[in-house]
Scaffold this active site. Structure first.
Site, PDB file in Angstrom:
ATOM      1  CB  CYS A 279      -0.950  -0.008   1.186  1.00  0.00           C
ATOM      2  SG  CYS A 279      -1.993  -1.461   1.207  1.00  0.00           S
TER       3      CYS A 279
HETATM    4  C1  UGA Z   1      -1.608   0.461   5.458  1.00  0.00           C
HETATM    5  C2  UGA Z   1      -2.426   1.397   6.346  1.00  0.00           C
HETATM    6  O1  UGA Z   1      -1.920   1.384   7.696  1.00  0.00           O
HETATM    7  C3  UGA Z   1      -3.897   1.005   6.353  1.00  0.00           C
HETATM    8  O2  UGA Z   1      -4.657   1.953   7.106  1.00  0.00           O
HETATM    9  C4  UGA Z   1      -4.393   0.974   4.889  1.00  0.00           C
HETATM   10  O3  UGA Z   1      -5.756   0.602   4.804  1.00  0.00           O
HETATM   11  C5  UGA Z   1      -3.551  -0.025   4.103  1.00  0.00           C
HETATM   12  O4  UGA Z   1      -2.190   0.406   4.148  1.00  0.00           O
HETATM   13  C6  UGA Z   1      -4.064  -0.033   2.677  1.00  0.00           C
HETATM   14  O5  UGA Z   1      -3.925   0.970   1.992  1.00  0.00           O
HETATM   15  O6  UGA Z   1      -4.690  -1.017   2.288  1.00  0.00           O
HETATM   16  P1  UGA Z   1      -0.444  -1.913   5.826  1.00  0.00           P
HETATM   17  O7  UGA Z   1       0.308  -1.656   4.560  1.00  0.00           O
HETATM   18  O8  UGA Z   1      -1.045  -3.236   6.068  1.00  0.00           O
HETATM   19  O9  UGA Z   1      -1.653  -0.852   6.011  1.00  0.00           O
HETATM   20  O10 UGA Z   1       0.580  -1.698   6.962  1.00  0.00           O
HETATM   21  P2  UGA Z   1       1.010  -0.801   8.196  1.00  0.00           P
HETATM   22  O11 UGA Z   1       0.827  -1.630   9.396  1.00  0.00           O
HETATM   23  O12 UGA Z   1       0.468   0.573   8.213  1.00  0.00           O
HETATM   24  O13 UGA Z   1       2.549  -0.752   7.828  1.00  0.00           O
HETATM   25  C7  UGA Z   1       3.034  -0.060   6.665  1.00  0.00           C
HETATM   26  C8  UGA Z   1       4.502   0.245   6.827  1.00  0.00           C
HETATM   27  O14 UGA Z   1       4.685   1.102   7.940  1.00  0.00           O
HETATM   28  C9  UGA Z   1       5.322  -1.012   7.108  1.00  0.00           C
HETATM   29  O15 UGA Z   1       6.476  -1.024   6.324  1.00  0.00           O
HETATM   30  C10 UGA Z   1       5.648  -0.940   8.567  1.00  0.00           C
HETATM   31  O16 UGA Z   1       6.894  -1.495   8.872  1.00  0.00           O
HETATM   32  C11 UGA Z   1       5.625   0.559   8.824  1.00  0.00           C
HETATM   33  N1  UGA Z   1       5.162   0.833  10.193  1.00  0.00           N
HETATM   34  C12 UGA Z   1       3.985   0.320  10.602  1.00  0.00           C
HETATM   35  C13 UGA Z   1       5.926   1.596  11.017  1.00  0.00           C
HETATM   36  O17 UGA Z   1       7.004   2.063  10.621  1.00  0.00           O
HETATM   37  N2  UGA Z   1       5.476   1.822  12.280  1.00  0.00           N
HETATM   38  C14 UGA Z   1       4.304   1.310  12.732  1.00  0.00           C
HETATM   39  O18 UGA Z   1       3.939   1.534  13.891  1.00  0.00           O
HETATM   40  C15 UGA Z   1       3.540   0.535  11.869  1.00  0.00           C
END
Ligand code: UGA
Length: 445
Positions: A279
């Protein structure tokens, strides 16, 4: 309410199953016979926590899968389009959306009752009204706003937590061309209780989705840039810097009793080896591309991607502080997935790091609690041995690289206690206390 969900990928299937749990009658439509058969057997084609159990509960009663799009549209009041919108390097690829819109339009041609077609896939602002709606009108020979409704209802589902996010949403965004379309969508979500519902037009709904992901991605790249600067100045730990920043009462408000609310989003303001997944990278790139199409250069978003693409190299740079060559260097790679809780390796920072190390002759021992199979497909077996535990991965290595924030890796200091030769730990997620191991390097340190 009778609903047709078109596309049984991660968004479509989770939405369909959760809507059945909420009491709706759901038809999950897909062109893939195998997937349809699997779903009807109660087996989810994708892994998401809690999905299999809910699917088993509803399949055969309030949920069924089918390849018959026409009957599903005929039998339902509302359809949700949840097919893929991959980024082709220049623009998001709307091939699937357009095909489905045409098929739905053709089905509407023979339908007399009012039906609302809703886009759930992530599409750049203007797509629902400017692309989907005209196709629907042309294929149906009918008029939007009179004969049928058109809506846009973005999803905010995190991979690995998608079922919980759907069942307990933080917001529901209902876009529509008119009140009548939105009213049908409103009915769909009527049983979701006390949650903020934002009613708007379709383009705004589309923009909310992109802006949400872009903001989180921007926070990550911002923190990474600050972390890199701390690292180059020396004598500063970005982790402490960020702690100091988090204490701003506008970020972590102080309650009357003196305690603090620590918003979850502060975890996105922490330096690391980069974001990945299906995403953030795709959505930010698509927004930049869309910006240039409409004559608006998105320099900040462009930089968000640029900083992120260069971030895995910082791990290599830390390695080079200690070793002039990596040839035959024994390195444990801990974490392959783009984040914990998933086996998804799409755009994972592990990919460029592992590829570089293999190209330069390192001897790798890799461990990820769930992503090994995916990794084997990407890296093969030459130069890399896949291990079944943290302990076996770090056995007699020179270096340990932590790439994914799995809590399983927090045992590293304990495991290193008894070792004569202490490996260098390079922490890409800052999950290990730097004073708990003998030789430590971390992003932002
Ligand atoms: C993301 C969004 O968080 C969702 O709200 C959205 O619906 C989704 O994309 C989408 O567009 O479908 P996702 O890609 O599953 O969800 O993952 P996240 O948990 O947000 O993580 C994304 C990136 O951010 C990862 O690389 C992760 O390592 C990083 N991250 C995540 C952080 O650096 N810190 C965090 O606390 C969480």
């Amino acid at each position: 309410m009778k609903v047709a969900v078109i596309g049984t990928g991660y968004v479509g299937l989770v939405s369909g199953v959760c809507l059945a749990e909420k009491g709706h009658e759901v038809a999950c439509v897909d062109v893939d016979q195998n997937k349809v058969a699997k779903i009807n057997d109660g087996v989810s084609p994708i892994y998401e926590t809690g999905l299999d159990a809910l699917l088993k509960k509803h399949v055969g009663s309030s949920l069924h899968a089918t390849i018959d799009l026409q009957s599903s549209i005929n039998d339902s009041e509302l359809s949700l389009i949840a097919v893929g919108t991959p980024f082709d390097g220049e623009l998001i690829d709307l091939t699937y959306i357009k095909t489905v819109a045409r098929q739905v339009g053709e089905a509407l041609r023979d339908k007399n009752e009012y039906h609302v077609v809703t886009v759930k896939s992530t599409v750049v602002p203007g797509t629902t009204d400017g692309v989907v709606l005209p196709i629907l009108e042309k294929a149906s020979g009918k008029k939007a706003g009179i004969d049928f409704g058109v809506g846009m209802n973005p999803e905010f589902l995190r991979e690995g937590e998608a079922v919980d996010d759907f069942m307990h949403p933080d917001r529901i965004v209902l876009g529509g061309i008119d009140d009548k379309s939105r009213a049908v969508l409103e009915e769909l979500y009527a049983s979701f209780g006390d949650v903020d519902v934002l009613r708007t037009n379709n383009s705004t709904a589309e923009m909310i989705k992109y802006t949400s992901n872009s903001l989180l991605a921007t926070m990550i790249s911002f923190s990474n840039e600050i972390g890199n600067l701390c690292s180059s100045i020396g004598g500063i730990d970005a982790l402490e810097v960020v702690k100091g920043v988090h204490l701003d009462k506008r970020i972590s408000p102080i309650l009357e009793d003196g305690t603090r609310i620590v918003p979850k989003f502060t975890s996105y303001i922490e330096a690391g080896c980069g974001f990945g997944g299906s995403c953030f990278p795709k959505d930010v790139k698509a927004l930049v591309a869309h910006g240039s199409r409409v004559g608006e250069e998105l320099r900040l978003m462009d930089a968000v991607i640029d900083v992120n693409q260069k971030q895995p190299e910082k791990m290599i740079r830390l390695l080079k502080r200690h070793f002039s060559s990596v040839e035959n260097l024994r390195i444990a790679i801990l974490g392959l997935a783009f984040k914990p809780g998933t086996d998804d390796m799409r755009e994972s920072p592990a990919i460029p790091i592992v590829k570089w190390l293999l190209e330069h002759g390192a001897a790798l021992r890799a461990f990820d609690p769930v992503a090994q199979r995916e990794a084997e497909d990407i890296f093969g077996h030459s130069g890399i041995e896949y291990c079944s535990s943290v302990a076996s991965a770090i056995d007699r290595v020179d270096v340990i690289m932590v790439i994914t924030r799995w809590s399983d890796f927090e045992v590293i200091p304990e495991l290193l206690l008894g070792m004569d030769e202490q490996p260098l730990v390079i922490d890409g997620r800052r999950i290990i206390d730097k004073s708990s191991v003998v030789r430590y390097e971390g992003i932002g340190l």
